[in-house]
Design a protein around this motif. Structure first.
Motif, PDB file in Angstrom:
ATOM      1  N   LEU A   1      -6.099   9.842 -13.812  1.00 54.00           N
ATOM      2  CA  LEU A   1      -6.458   8.962 -12.704  1.00 54.00           C
ATOM      3  C   LEU A   1      -5.330   7.966 -12.458  1.00 54.00           C
ATOM      4  O   LEU A   1      -4.829   7.330 -13.397  1.00 54.00           O
ATOM      5  N   ARG A   2      -4.941   7.821 -11.185  1.00 51.49           N
ATOM      6  CA  ARG A   2      -3.857   6.904 -10.833  1.00 51.49           C
ATOM      7  C   ARG A   2      -4.358   5.459 -10.863  1.00 51.49           C
ATOM      8  O   ARG A   2      -5.398   5.126 -10.290  1.00 51.49           O
ATOM      9  N   GLY A   3      -3.624   4.620 -11.573  1.00 48.13           N
ATOM     10  CA  GLY A   3      -3.971   3.217 -11.655  1.00 48.13           C
ATOM     11  C   GLY A   3      -3.335   2.414 -10.538  1.00 48.13           C
ATOM     12  O   GLY A   3      -2.586   2.945  -9.695  1.00 48.13           O
ATOM     13  N   GLU A   4      -3.610   1.129 -10.535  1.00 46.34           N
ATOM     14  CA  GLU A   4      -3.087   0.253  -9.482  1.00 46.34           C
ATOM     15  C   GLU A   4      -1.567   0.196  -9.489  1.00 46.34           C
ATOM     16  O   GLU A   4      -0.944  -0.042  -8.450  1.00 46.34           O
ATOM     17  N   ASP A   5      -0.960   0.405 -10.658  1.00 44.67           N
ATOM     18  CA  ASP A   5       0.500   0.363 -10.738  1.00 44.67           C
ATOM     19  C   ASP A   5       1.149   1.713 -10.434  1.00 44.67           C
ATOM     20  O   ASP A   5       2.368   1.864 -10.541  1.00 44.67           O
ATOM     21  N   GLY A   6       0.320   2.715 -10.084  1.00 41.30           N
ATOM     22  CA  GLY A   6       0.851   4.015  -9.717  1.00 41.30           C
ATOM     23  C   GLY A   6       0.986   4.997 -10.858  1.00 41.30           C
ATOM     24  O   GLY A   6       1.301   6.172 -10.625  1.00 41.30           O
ATOM     25  N   THR A   7       0.770   4.555 -12.091  1.00 39.72           N
ATOM     26  CA  THR A   7       0.854   5.482 -13.222  1.00 39.72           C
ATOM     27  C   THR A   7      -0.464   6.245 -13.357  1.00 39.72           C
ATOM     28  O   THR A   7      -1.531   5.769 -12.957  1.00 39.72           O
ATOM     29  N   TYR A   8      -0.377   7.433 -13.933  1.00 39.18           N
ATOM     30  CA  TYR A   8      -1.552   8.269 -14.142  1.00 39.18           C
ATOM     31  C   TYR A   8      -1.955   8.206 -15.613  1.00 39.18           C
ATOM     32  O   TYR A   8      -1.162   8.535 -16.505  1.00 39.18           O
ATOM     33  N   GLU A   9      -3.193   7.814 -15.853  1.00 36.38           N
ATOM     34  CA  GLU A   9      -3.703   7.695 -17.217  1.00 36.38           C
ATOM     35  C   GLU A   9      -4.797   8.721 -17.470  1.00 36.38           C
ATOM     36  O   GLU A   9      -5.542   9.106 -16.555  1.00 36.38           O
ATOM     37  N   ALA A  10      -4.887   9.168 -18.727  1.00 33.71           N
ATOM     38  CA  ALA A  10      -5.888  10.166 -19.111  1.00 33.71           C
ATOM     39  C   ALA A  10      -7.280   9.696 -18.714  1.00 33.71           C
ATOM     40  O   ALA A  10      -7.669   8.561 -19.003  1.00 33.71           O
ATOM     41  N   PHE A  11      -8.035  10.578 -18.051  1.00 33.21           N
ATOM     42  CA  PHE A  11      -9.367  10.247 -17.566  1.00 33.21           C
ATOM     43  C   PHE A  11     -10.423  11.116 -18.253  1.00 33.21           C
ATOM     44  O   PHE A  11     -11.280  10.619 -18.963  1.00 33.21           O
ATOM     45  N   GLN A  12     -10.354  12.412 -18.066  1.00 34.70           N
ATOM     46  CA  GLN A  12     -11.266  13.302 -18.776  1.00 34.70           C
ATOM     47  C   GLN A  12     -10.638  14.677 -18.942  1.00 34.70           C
ATOM     48  O   GLN A  12      -9.822  15.103 -18.122  1.00 34.70           O
TER      49      GLN A  12
END
Length: 338
Positions: A287-298
């Motif tokens: 999932l893309r965060g507010e800073d544009g990075t993608y973090e593990a979601f599921q």
């Protein structure tokens, strides 16, 4: 009682037992429903086997001997432990996609088994057939069905039907009688029903068309095209997300769930990185965060049958990503094909 092996015995022990590690992890996972516990129990199995190796008399094969130790270690670990279900196994009706999802951390849920755990963190088999054998019968639907069995019946079914041990070998491994094994096997088969038949297709079995369906499923998420996501699903498709305690049935409800409760809002909010778990096609969803990075979601494990998606289990677990060899923060150049 000596627990020290000579250098020659050490080498012999390593040569005989090292090739079994992957299939023992898969075995303990079938018994326990937890990748983490399976890894721990296999470590314990090797320690117990090492301590007893100087007394191993060869009355059975090393493989049967190791499975005996592993199975009994699992049975000990299962004493007093509740089964690990999926939400669909709780005996409740499908959830309402309009009601906010609720976490249930009071129970231990069934975990995924990324195939990388079976192969070894840094070793992926060159031969796909070897990978298929080592992950055989680890599909989520089958392991979930196993959780409905009492531990002894679970052990008998796995030893007899999965590992193809004889009734006599199984009785010896479990220190019981052949009659007791046959009775337990009959009861377990009656309980589990079509559990294995309900298991989805493994990656090694997928046709080109089925791979295209999986790719379309991942692409639809990346475009956040909800109709396209559910467009590749069967009419009885099931979506579930432990530790959230409900499951959702059918494309309409699944579409309402994704459209109403997924934090993504548009194209490129999600990235899908294909992997393999439980022998099945899977994808790390980021999932893309507010800073544009993608973090593990599921971590999504996909059930493909008859050319369509019949089920998805999304695991909200950083450990599942780590075991799959997937980063917790995604690089832009990550591969997006299986």
């Amino acid at each position: 009682m000596s627990t020290t092996l000579s250098p020659q015995q050490e080498r012999e022990f390593e040569e005989l037992t090292a090739p079994l590690r992957g299939e023992l992890i898969a075995h303990c996972y079938r018994m326990l429903g937890s990748a983490g516990e399976a890894e721990d129990l296999v470590q314990e199995t090797y320690l117990r086997a090492w301590r007893a190796f100087d007394r191993f008399e060869g009355r059975s094969s090393v493989r049967t001997w190791m499975y005996t130790i592993a199975t009994n270690s699992c049975l000990t670990a299962l004493k007093g432990q509740a089964r690990r279900p999926l939400p669909s196994g709780l005996g409740q009706p499908p959830g309402d996609p309009g009601v906010p999802v609720v976490e249930d951390r009071s129970r231990d849920w069934l975990e995924p088994l990324p195939d990388r755990v079976v192969w070894g963190r840094d070793v992926i088999p060159v031969d796909p057939a070897q990978a298929a054998v080592e992950t055989e019968d680890t599909q989520l639907a089958f392991v979930a069905a196993l959780q409905d069995l009492p531990p002894l019946q679970r052990a008998v079914l796995v030893l007899r039907d999965v590992l193809q041990l004889s009734a006599a070998e199984t009785a010896q491994a479990l220190e019981t009688t052949v009659a007791a094994v046959n009775s337990a096997l009959q009861r377990s088969r009656a309980t589990i029903g079509d559990g294995l038949e309900r298991a989805g297709r493994r990656v090694s079995e997928l046709s080109h068309a089925e791979r295209e369906v999986f790719a379309a499923f991942c692409d639809a998420f990346e475009r956040y095209d909800v109709p396209a996501v559910v467009g590749v699903m069967t009419e009885q498709a099931v979506w579930q997300m432990p530790p959230y305690d409900r499951y959702y049935l059918g494309p309409d409800d699944i579409a309402a769930l994704i459209g109403g409760q997924c934090p993504a809002t548009g194209p490129r909010d999600l990235r899908m990185v294909p992997t393999v778990a439980n022998g099945q096609p899977a994808a790390g969803m980021y999932l893309r965060g507010e800073d544009g990075t993608y973090e593990a979601f599921q971590l999504c494990v996909v059930d493909l049958r008859d050319g369509q998606v019949s089920g998805v289990v999304g695991f909200f677990s950083a450990d599942a990503f780590r075991r799959a060899g997937l980063p917790l923060v995604l690089r832009e150049d990550a591969a997006t094909t299986l």
